[in-house]
Write a protein that holds these residues in place. Structure first.
Motif, short mmCIF file in Angstrom:
data_model
loop_
_atom_site.label_atom_id
_atom_site.label_comp_id
_atom_site.label_asym_id
_atom_site.label_seq_id
_atom_site.Cartn_x
_atom_site.Cartn_y
_atom_site.Cartn_z
N GLY A 737 -70.28 9.64 12.42
CA GLY A 737 -69.05 8.86 12.43
C GLY A 737 -68.07 9.28 13.51
O GLY A 737 -67.14 8.55 13.84
N SER A 738 -68.25 10.49 14.06
CA SER A 738 -67.28 10.95 15.06
C SER A 738 -67.83 10.92 16.47
O SER A 738 -67.44 11.73 17.30
N ILE A 739 -68.80 10.05 16.71
CA ILE A 739 -69.38 9.94 18.06
C ILE A 739 -69.00 8.60 18.65
O ILE A 739 -68.99 7.59 17.95
N GLY A 740 -68.67 8.60 19.92
CA GLY A 740 -68.46 7.35 20.63
C GLY A 740 -69.44 7.28 21.78
O GLY A 740 -69.56 8.24 22.55
N LEU A 741 -70.17 6.20 21.90
CA LEU A 741 -71.18 6.07 22.94
C LEU A 741 -70.92 4.84 23.79
O LEU A 741 -70.71 3.74 23.27
N LEU A 808 -63.73 4.31 22.54
CA LEU A 808 -62.69 5.29 22.25
C LEU A 808 -61.78 4.87 21.12
O LEU A 808 -60.85 5.58 20.78
N LEU A 809 -62.08 3.75 20.52
CA LEU A 809 -61.19 3.16 19.51
C LEU A 809 -60.88 4.12 18.37
O LEU A 809 -59.74 4.26 17.95
N HIS A 810 -61.91 4.79 17.88
CA HIS A 810 -61.70 5.64 16.71
C HIS A 810 -61.49 7.09 17.08
O HIS A 810 -61.63 7.97 16.24
N ARG A 811 -61.10 7.33 18.35
CA ARG A 811 -60.82 8.68 18.83
C ARG A 811 -61.92 9.66 18.41
O ARG A 811 -61.68 10.59 17.67
N PRO A 812 -63.14 9.40 18.85
CA PRO A 812 -64.26 10.26 18.41
C PRO A 812 -64.15 11.68 18.93
O PRO A 812 -63.54 11.93 19.96
N ARG A 813 -64.75 12.61 18.18
CA ARG A 813 -64.72 14.01 18.60
C ARG A 813 -65.73 14.27 19.71
O ARG A 813 -65.65 15.26 20.41
N VAL A 846 -66.34 15.65 25.90
CA VAL A 846 -66.81 14.50 26.68
C VAL A 846 -68.07 14.89 27.44
O VAL A 846 -68.10 15.94 28.10
N VAL A 847 -69.08 14.07 27.36
CA VAL A 847 -70.29 14.25 28.19
C VAL A 847 -70.53 12.92 28.88
O VAL A 847 -70.59 11.88 28.22
N LEU A 848 -70.61 12.97 30.21
CA LEU A 848 -70.90 11.70 30.89
C LEU A 848 -71.98 11.88 31.94
O LEU A 848 -72.23 12.99 32.42
#
Lengths: 890, 209, 227
Positions: A737-741, A808-813, A846-848
Motif C-alpha cells: 500500500g505504500s509503494i508508488g510506481l 505520488l497521490l498517496h505520498r508513498p514511502r 525514491v528509486v528511478l
C-alpha cells in the motif's frame, strides 16, 4: 480357554480400576497420581483385551460361550456376528466398561506433567463407573459364561438388527455415555480439592463436545435404523429408551452453551457444574431404565441385568454432586465484577434454559411409565401429544434464537444488529425456494428461512474476515482463507453444528407436518397414486434368499424405476421382517411397504408414505457430527506471531503473522542474492544491495538490460526467481500500500478522464476527500486545464504528468519511477524534483531508472548500474554526491 | 476500506469505461446475428433448438465481451496500478466477475426475447426455474471467462479464449439448454468454478520475473 | 539416461509387451458373449482405457495443483506428459466406442450419454494442449496450463451429470461371467503399464529437453559475462 482368559482379564481390569480408586488415599500427591495412572492403564488394557476376545469369539462363532450361542451362528455372515457382539446385554456392558476406562486413561494421561491436587479424585470418580460395570458383569451378566455343552447351532441374530447402523449405534452411544462422565469427574475433583474453576473449565469442553457429538451421532444412527428397518414409516416414536439417550444429549448441549457464558464472563458456574452432574446422572439413570425391563420398547433387545446397580450409581452421583456444589458453593460464585451481559449472552442463556426444559419434558416421559409400573399400575405411557405441545414450541423458539444469535451484538452497548440485511434476504430466498418447491405450511417455511439464514450468515461473515485478513497481511486469498479457517476452528465447528440443527429442524418439520399416506389392496396391473407419484403393482413373488423365505412385490414408480418391498421370514423367527423399499430424494422420501398379500398372488396390500424432507434430518445429523469434529480438531498450521500494532514511524506497514516484526531502523530496500528473469532469460543474477530510507537512487543501464524488470520486482508486481527481498524490514507484500510506481506505460485507463483516474486511485487508497486531493494533485502538475479530457486523447507528455500525479497521490514511502523524465518539459521536471525532495525529507525513498548518466549524477544521491546481468555502484570521478566505491558483489 | 466498498468502486469504474468505449456493441451484434442465423437454419419446433441457439449465442458473445474487457484493462498496463493497491487487489477477481456478469446479463436480456420470438419458445410456468438456471449458467461463464482471459492476455493467444473455455462450459450449456430440473448442481459447480477461478486469478496476478 | 535406468526401462517395456500379448491371446480365445457377439471383445480394451483416461486426467490435476503450490517446472512437465497421454487414451476410447456403436447398433455416432461424455472429455484435454502451444512465455504457460488442468478435472463430474440427462437409447449393461472377468483383469495390466509408462517416458523426454535448454542458456550467459 477363551472364557477363562476373558474372565481373567475382567478380573484384572477390575483390579486395576480398584487400585486407581484406592490410590486416592495414599500419602503423597505424586504417588497418588502415579498409582492412579498405572491402575487405570492396566485396567483399560485388560478390559480392551477382554473386549477383543469377546468380539473374536463372536467372529469365530465359538458356541461354547452362552452369549455367543444366544446370538450367533455359523450361518450368519461375519459382519453380523460382530454386530451380535454388542447387541446383547453382556456385550454392551463390556463395551461400555472398556470405553469408560479408556476415557479415564485419556484424562489421566492428558496431563502427565501437571499434577493437580484434585486429580486423584477425578480419576477415582472416572474409574468407579467401569468398576461398577465390571462388578455387574462378574456377578450377574458374565459375558464369558460357558455352557455345559456347546450346542450344535446357535440362535442367529435377529434379522432386523442385521444392518450397518447397528454396527455403529451401540459404540457411538457407549462412547457418548463414557465421555459424559469426564466433565463431572473434573468438576468434582477440583471442587473437592478446593481448586478454582480455572482448573477445570477449559479441560471440560473437549469432553463435552466429544460426548455430545457421539451421543448425537448415535441417536441419529438409531433413528435412521428405525426408519429403514422397522417398517412403520417413522424414525422417532418417543420411546422411553430413545428418551433415555436424548435427555443427556439435550443436557450436554445446554452445558456447551453454558460453558460459553462461564468462560467469557465468569457467571453461571453453578449452572455448568450442575449440568455436568446432571448429564452423568441421567446417562446412568437412562441406562438403568433401559435395562430394567420396566418399559415396553423396540429397544428391549438390550434388556438385561444391572438396572438396580446403575440406578443406585445415578443416585450416588446426584447426591455427591449436590453435596459438593453446596459445600463448595463459594468456589462457584460468579466473578466479583462480571462483564455486563450483551444481548447475545442473554439469548444464549434463554436457549440453554429452553434446552433444559426440553430435557425435563423428555425425562418426564421417561420416568412416568417406570414410576407407574413400580407402583404397581398398568403400563402407562406418555402420549406423543404431550411432546408435541412441549417440545415443538421450545425447539422452534430455540431454533429462532439460534438463527438470530450471529446478528446480535456481542458486546453491551453496541446496539446495531450486524448482517441484518443479509439475513433477511437469505430468509426471503429460503422461503421463496421452499415455496417454489411446493411447500405451503408456515412452520416448514419458517424452518426453511432459519436454514437459509444459518447457511448464509456465517459464510458471508467468514468471507469478509478472510478478505480483511488478506488485505492486512498481503497473503493471497487461498493462504488467507487457510489461516483464518485454522484460527477460528471452534467457531466454525459451532456454526456447522448449528447449520446441522437447522437442517434437522427442517427435516423434522417437513416429515411431521407434510407427510401423506395411502394404503390399497392392488391386483397386478392396478396402481395407487400418492402426492403425484404413481405406484403400479407388477406382481408378487415368493423365493428363498439366504436363510429366509421372502415374499416380494414388484412395484413400478412413475413408470420407470422399480421398487421391491418385501417381507422375509427368517429361520428361527416367527414374525416376518419387513424390507422397506425407499426412494429417497432431497425433497421427499417415498416409503413403500408390503403390508399383506393373498397366497396365490392375486392381490397385495401396498402401504405407501410420502415423507417430505426426511433426508435433511440425516444431512443435518452428519453436519452436527462434522461440526463437533472440527471443534475438536488440532491446529493445522504453526502458530504465527500475533499482528503487532503499527509503530508511529511506520504508518503503512502491518506485518503478517508468522513473519518477523519489522526492524525499526531497517533500510527501505534490502536485497540479497536477487535474480530476475524476463522472457525466459536471466537479466539479473545475484544482486545484493541496500537502499537507505530518505535517499534517491538512480539505476542506469542500456535498453533491455533489465531495469524495468528490477523495478517491477521492487514494486512487488513480480516475484524474483531467486534471492530475498525485504521492504522496510518486512515482507514485500506487506508494504504494497505504500509503494508508488510509474511504469513504462502510463497505467491509466484510456477511456476515463485524467481527473476520474486520479479520483479512482484516491478512493481506492482510502484518502480523505478524494476528489479535492485529486484536483490538488492535478494542479500541482499543471494539468488542471486538461483534467476533463480522456487520457486517450492526451499527448505523451501530458499523460506522463497525469501518471506522475497518480503515482505520488498517496505520498508513498517508496517511489519507483521508470524513465520519469521522458516527455516532460523543464518546468514539469522542476516540479517533479521539488515534490520528490519534499517527500524525501519526510522519509520517502525514491528509486528511478534513467538512461542519461549526467542527469543521474545531477539529481541522485547514489547511482547503480546494471551491466551484463550484474548490479553494481557506478564507478565515477569523485564528486560530492557519489557514494564510495563498492566492490561488485560476487 | 471494506471489501464491498472497494468492489463497488471497481465495478463502477468498469461500467463507466464500458459506457465510454462501448465494447459491448460487437459481441451484441454477433449474438443477434447468431440468433438470426440459427433461427433461419433450424426448424422452430422443439424447445431444444431455441434454448440451444440461445445458449450458444450468449456463450460466444459473452466470451468475446469478456476478452475485450480484459484487453481494455491490459491496455497501458492499467491493471498494474490496481495490483499495487491492497484494497483493490484483494477484491479484483470478484469485481471483474461482477462486471462480466453485467455484460453477460445485458447480452442475455437482448438475445433472449429474440430467441423466444424466433423459435416460438413456450416456457410456460417453468419460467422462474429456467431464469434461475440461466443466471447460474451466466455465473459459470463469467467465473471461467475472467480467469482464463487473464491467463491468455497478450497478443494472439487472447483470441483463443472462446476455444479454451468452451469445452469447460459445454456441460453447463447442456444442463441449461436441456432444462435441468434442479439448480443445485449448477450452484455447486458455480461455487467450484468461482473458488478455482479466484485462486487461479490470484496466482496469475503474480508474475514470476 | 544412466545404464541402470535404461535396463529398467527395457524391462518395463518388455513386461508391457508380454502382458499385452497375453491379454490379446486371452481375448481371442475367450468365449463369445451371448447377447452381443464377437464385437463385445472390444469391451476388454474399452473399459481399461476409459479408466485410465481418468487416471491420466487425475495426474494432470495433481500436476497442476503441485505447480500452483510449488512453482517447480517439474510439475509442469508432468502435467504436459499426462495431458498428452489423456488425449491418447481419450482418442482410443472414442474410436473403440464409435466402432462398437457401429457394429452393435448400426450408427457411427449417437448422442448417448457415454459417447458424448467421452467426446467432451476429449475436447477438454485437446483444448489444454492447444493452449499449451499458444502461450510463449514458459512460466506463464505453466501457470495457465496448471489452472486449466485443475479446472478441467473439477469439470469432469459436471460433464458426467450433464450428460446423464441425454436420452439413453441403448442400454449398455453387460453381464460378465467369472471367466470374462479374468480376461478383463488381464487387459487392465497392459493398459495400466502403458499409461504409466508413456507418462513417465514423455516426462523424461520433456525434462531432458528442459535441462538442455537451461544448459544452453547458462552457457550463453556465461559467454556474455566474460567477453
Amino acid at each position: 480357554m477363551t472364557a477363562q482368559l476373558g474372565e481373567f482379564l475382567l478380573i484384572v481390569g477390575g483390579a486395576g480400576l480398584l487400585a486407581a480408586i484406592a490410590a486416592a488415599v495414599l500419602r503423597t500427591l505424586a504417588t497418588r497420581a502415579r498409582a492412579a495412572r498405572a491402575g487405570l492403564i492396566v485396567g483399560s488394557a485388560a478390559l480392551l483385551g477382554a473386549l477383543a476376545l469377546f468380539i473374536a469369539a463372536h467372529a469365530r462363532a465359538d458356541l461354547q460361550l452362552a452369549a455367543v450361542a444366544a446370538r450367533c451362528d455359523a450361518s450368519l455372515e461375519i459382519p453380523w456376528r460382530i454386530v451380535a457382539a454388542w447387541s446383547g446385554g453382556e456385550g454392551y456392558l463390556l463395551l461400555w466398561a472398556s470405553l469408560a476406562s479408556c476415557v479415564a486413561s485419556a484424562v489421566a494421561l492428558g496431563r502427565r506433567r501437571v499434577v493437580c491436587r484434585g486429580e486423584p479424585i477425578t480419576l477415582a470418580a472416572l474409574a468407579s463407573i467401569p468398576l461398577v460395570l465390571v462388578g455387574v458383569m462378574l456377578s450377574d451378566a458374565d459375558p464369558f459364561r460357558t455352557l455345559a455343552t456347546a450346542p450344535a447351532e446357535g440362535h442367529a441374530l435377529h434379522p432386523q438388527l442385521r444392518h450397518w447402523a447397528m454396527a455403529v449405534h451401540p459404540p457411538l452411544l457407549c462412547l457418548g455415555m463414557s465421555a459424559s462422565a469426564a466433565p463431572f469427574a473434573l468438576v468434582a475433583g477440583a471442587l473437592w480439592a478446593r481448586r478454582g474453576d480455572r482448573h477445570w473449565v477449559a479441560r471440560v469442553r473437549p469432553w463435552v463436545i466429544l460426548a455430545w457429538a457421539s451421543l448425537g451421532a448415535g441417536i441419529a444412527v438409531g433413528a435412521f435404523w428405525a426408519y429403514v428397518q422397522l417398517g412403520w414409516g417413522g424414525y422417532w416414536a418417543w420411546d422411553p429408551i430413545e428418551n433415555a439417550a436424548l435427555v443427556p444429549w439435550l443436557l450436554l448441549t445446554a452445558l456447551l452453551h453454558a460453558l460459553m457464558g462461564h468462560e467469557r464472563r465468569g457467571v453461571g458456574k453453578v449452572w455448568t457444574a450442575a449440568l455436568s452432574a446432571a448429564a452423568l446422572t441421567l446417562t446412568l439413570l437412562g441406562a438403568a431404565v433401559a435395562r430394567s425391563g420396566l418399559v415396553q420398547s423396540v429397544h428391549a433387545f438390550a434388556a438385561a441385568e444391572g438396572a438396580g446397580v446403575l440406578a443406585i450409581a445415578a443416585a450416588l452421583v446426584a447426591v455427591a454432586a449436590a453435596t459438593l456444589i453446596i459445600a463448595r458453593g463459594d468456589l462457584l460464585a460468579p466473578d466479583s465484577s462480571p462483564a455486563p451481559a450483551a444481548t447475545r449472552d442473554i439469548a444464549i442463556t434463554i436457549g440453554s434454559t429452553l434446552l433444559v426444559g426440553m430435557a425435563a419434558a423428555a425425562l418426564l416421559g421417561l420416568i412416568t411409565p417406570v414410576a407407574v409400573r413400580i407402583m404397581g399400575g398398568v403400563g402407562l405411557g406418555v402420549a406423543p401429544a404431550f411432546y408435541r405441545r412441549t417440545f415443538v414450541p421450545a425447539a422452534l423458539l430455540a431454533g429462532v434464537l439460534m438463527a438470530l444469535a450471529p446478528m446480535l451484538p456481542a458486546a453491551p452497548g453496541r446496539a446495531r444488529w450486524r448482517g441484518l440485511g443479509i439475513a433477511t434476504s437469505a430468509a426471503a430466498v429460503g422461503i421463496a425456494l421452499a415455496f417454489l418447491s411446493g411447500v405451503r405450511h408456515p412452520a416448514v417455511l419458517a424452518c426453511a428461512a432459519v436454514l437459509a439464514m444459518m447457511a448464509s450468515l456465517p459464510i458471508l461473515q467468514g468471507a469478509s474476515e478472510v478478505l480483511e485478513f488478506s488485505r492486512a497481511s498481503g497473503y493471497g486469498i487461498a493462504q488467507a482463507a487457510l489461516r483464518v479457517l485454522d484460527r477460528t476452528r471452534r467457531r466454525i465447528g459451532g456454526q456447522i453444528a448449528h447449520l446441522g440443527f437447522a437442517c434437522v429442524m427442517l427435516g423434522v418439520a417437513g416429515s411431521s407436518l407434510l407427510a401423506a399416506r395411502a394404503t390399497a389392496a392392488l391386483a397386478p396391473g392396478e396402481s395407487l397414486t400418492l402426492a403425484g407419484r404413481t405406484l403400479r403393482l407388477i406382481g408378487v413373488r415368493e423365493s428363498r434368499r439366504g436363510d429366509a423365505n421372502e415374499v416380494r412385490a414388484e412395484v413400478t414408480l412413475d413408470g420407470n424405476a422399480t421398487l421391491r418391498p418385501a417381507q422375509r421370514f427368517h429361520d428361527g423367527y416367527d414374525a416376518p421382517t419387513p424390507s422397506v423399499a425407499l426412494d429417497s430424494g432431497l425433497a421427499a422420501d417415498l416409503y413403500v411397504v408390503l403390508a399383506g398379500w393373498e397366497p396365490n398372488g392375486a392381490r397385495a396390500t401396498i402401504e405407501a408414505r410420502v415423507n417430505p424432507l426426511v433426508a435433511w434430518i440425516w444431512i443435518g445429523a452428519g453436519l452436527m457430527a462434522v461440526g463437533g469434529g472440527v471443534s475438536l480438531s488440532p491446529r493445522l498450521l504453526p502458530r504465527g506471531t500475533p499482528i503487532v500494532a503499527a509503530s508511529p514511524r511506520a504508518p503503512h506497514v502491518s506485518p503478517m503473522p508468522g513473519a518477523e516484526a519489522p526492524i525499526p531502523d531497517a533500510p527501505a530496500i534490502h536485497a540479497r542474492g536477487l535474480a530476475c528473469r524476463a522472457g525466459g532469460v536471466d537479466v539479473l543474477r545475484d544482486a545484493s544491495f541496500d537502499i537507505a530510507a530518505g535517499t534517491m537512487t538512480a539505476i542506469l543501464g542500456c535498453n533491455g538490460v533489465g531495469k524495468t524488470t528490477l523495478l517491477r520486482v521492487l514494486a512487488t508486481l513480480a516475484r524474483p526467481s531467486a534471492g530475498t527481498l525485504r521492504l522496510f524490514g518486512g515482507e514485500p507484500e506487506a508494504a504494497r500500500g505504500s509503494i508508488g510506481l510509474l511504469g513504462h506505460q502510463h497505467m491509466l485507463y484510456r477511456d476515463l478522464t485524467a481527473l476520474e483516474n486520479l479520483v479512482l486511485a484516491a478512493r481506492l487508497h482510502s484518502l480523505a476527500d478524494p476528489r479535492s486531493r485529486a484536483i490538488e494533485e492535478i494542479a500541482r502538475f499543471d494539468m488542471s486545464h486538461r483534467a476533463d479530457e480522456r487520457v486517450g486523447r492526451l499527448s505523451r507528455g501530458e499523460a506522463q504528468r497525469v501518471a506522475l500525479a497518480r503515482t505520488l497521490l498517496h505520498r508513498p514511502r517508496l517511489v519507483l519511477l521508470d524513465e520519469p523524465l521522458t516527455g516532460l518539459d523543464t518546468e514539469a521536471v522542476v516540479v517533479l524534483c521539488e515534490t520528490l525532495r519534499d517527500m524525501m525529507r519526510r522519509g520517502s525513498t525514491v528509486v528511478l531508472t534513467l538512461h542519461d548518466p549526467a542527469a543521474a549524477r545531477r539529481i541522485a544521491d547514489r547511482v547503480l548500474v546494471i551491466e551484463r546481468g550484474r548490479l553494481a555502484d557506478a564507478i565515477e570521478p569523485a564528486s560530492p554526491r557519489s557514494a564510495e566505491r563498492v566492490e561488485a558483489s560476487p | 476500506m471494506s471489501g464491498t466498498r472497494a468492489m463497488a468502486i471497481l465495478v463502477a469504474k468498469d461500467l463507466r469505461i464500458e459506457m465510454r468505449a462501448i465494447s459491448l456493441a460487437g459481441p451484441l451484434i454477433l449474438a443477434i446475428i447468431a440468433a438470426c442465423a440459427l433461427g433461419l437454419a433450424l426448424p422452430a419446433g422443439p424447445l431444444r433448438h431455441g434454448s440451444g441457439a440461445l445458449c450458444m449465442a450468449v456463450l460466444v458473445a459473452g466470451l468475446l465481451s469478456i476478452e475485450r474487457g480484459m484487453a481494455l484493462e491490459r491496455q497501458d498496463d492499467a491493471l498494474a496500478s490496481l495490483l499495487l493497491i491492497p484494497a483493490a487487489r484483494a477484491v479484483l477477481y470478484p469485481a471483474k466477475l461482477a462486471a462480466c456478469l453485467v455484460h453477460l446479463a445485458t447480452i442475455s436480456l437482448v438475445v433472449t426475447p429474440l430467441c423466444i420470438v424466433f423459435f416460438s419458445m413456450d416456457l410456460g410456468d417453468s419460467l422462474g426455474r429456467v431464469a434461475l438456471a440461466g443466471g447460474l449458467g451466466l455465473v459459470a461463464i463469467a467465473a471461467l471467462g475472467t480467469v482464463f482471459s487473464a491467463a491468455l492476455a497478450g497478443g494472439a493467444s487472447s483470441r483463443l479464449l472462446p476455444a479454451v473455455v468452451a469445452p469447460l462450459l459445454l456441460p453447463v450449456v447442456l444442463l441449461v439448454a436441456r432444462g435441468t430440473p434442479s439448480p443445485g448442481v449448477l450452484l455447486a459447480f458455480d461455487a467450484v468454478f468461482v473458488a478455482a477461478g479466484w485462486i487461479g486469478f490470484d496466482a496469475l496476478m503474480e508474475e514470476v520475473a | 539416461m544412466t545404464r541402470s535406468r535404461r535396463h529398467v526401462a527395457r524391462g518395463f517395456w518388455a513386461l508391457t509387451l508380454a502382458s499385452l500379448a497375453l491379454a490379446i491371446s486371452l481375448a481371442v480365445r475367450a468365449p463369445t458373449e451371448v447377447s452381443m457377439g464377437t464385437v463385445q471383445k472390444v469391451f476388454y480394451l474399452h473399459l481399461p482405457v476409459a479408466i485410465h483416461t481418468f487416471v491420466a486426467a487425475l495426474a494432470v490435476f495433481v500436476a497442476g495443483a503441485g505447480y500452483l503450490a510449488m512453482r517447480d517446472a517439474r510439475w509442469d512437465a508432468l502435467g504436459h506428459a499426462a495431458a498428452e497421454v489423456t488425449l491418447l487414451n481419450g482418442t482410443v476410447l472414442l474410436l473403440t466406442g464409435s466402432f462398437w456403436a457401429r457394429i452393435a447398433w448400426g450408427q457411427w455416432w449417437t448422442w448417448s450419454p457415454r459417447l458424448t461424455f467421452s467426446l467432451l472429455l476429449w475436447l477438454l484435454y485437446a483444448a489444454l494442449l492447444v493452449v499449451r502451444s499458444m502461450v510463449p512465455s514458459p512460466e506463464r504457460r505453466a501457470l495457465v496450463c496448471a489452472i486449466y488442468g485443475v479446472v478441467a478435472f473439477l469439470d469432469v463430474p459436471l460433464v458426467y451429470l450433464s450428460v446423464k440427462l441425454l436420452p439413453d437409447i441403448h442400454p449398455e449393461s453387460i453381464q460378465l461371467t467369472n471367466e470374462l472377468r479374468v480376461v478383463l483383469a488381464a487387459w487392465f495390466v497392459p493398459i495400466t503399464l502403458l499409461t504409466l509408462g508413456l507418462i513417465a517416458a514423455r516426462y523424461g523426454v520433456l525434462r531432458a529437453g528442459a535441462s538442455a535448454e537451461a544448459d544452453r542458456a547458462a552457457s550463453v550467459a556465461a559467454a556474455g559475462a566474460h567477453p
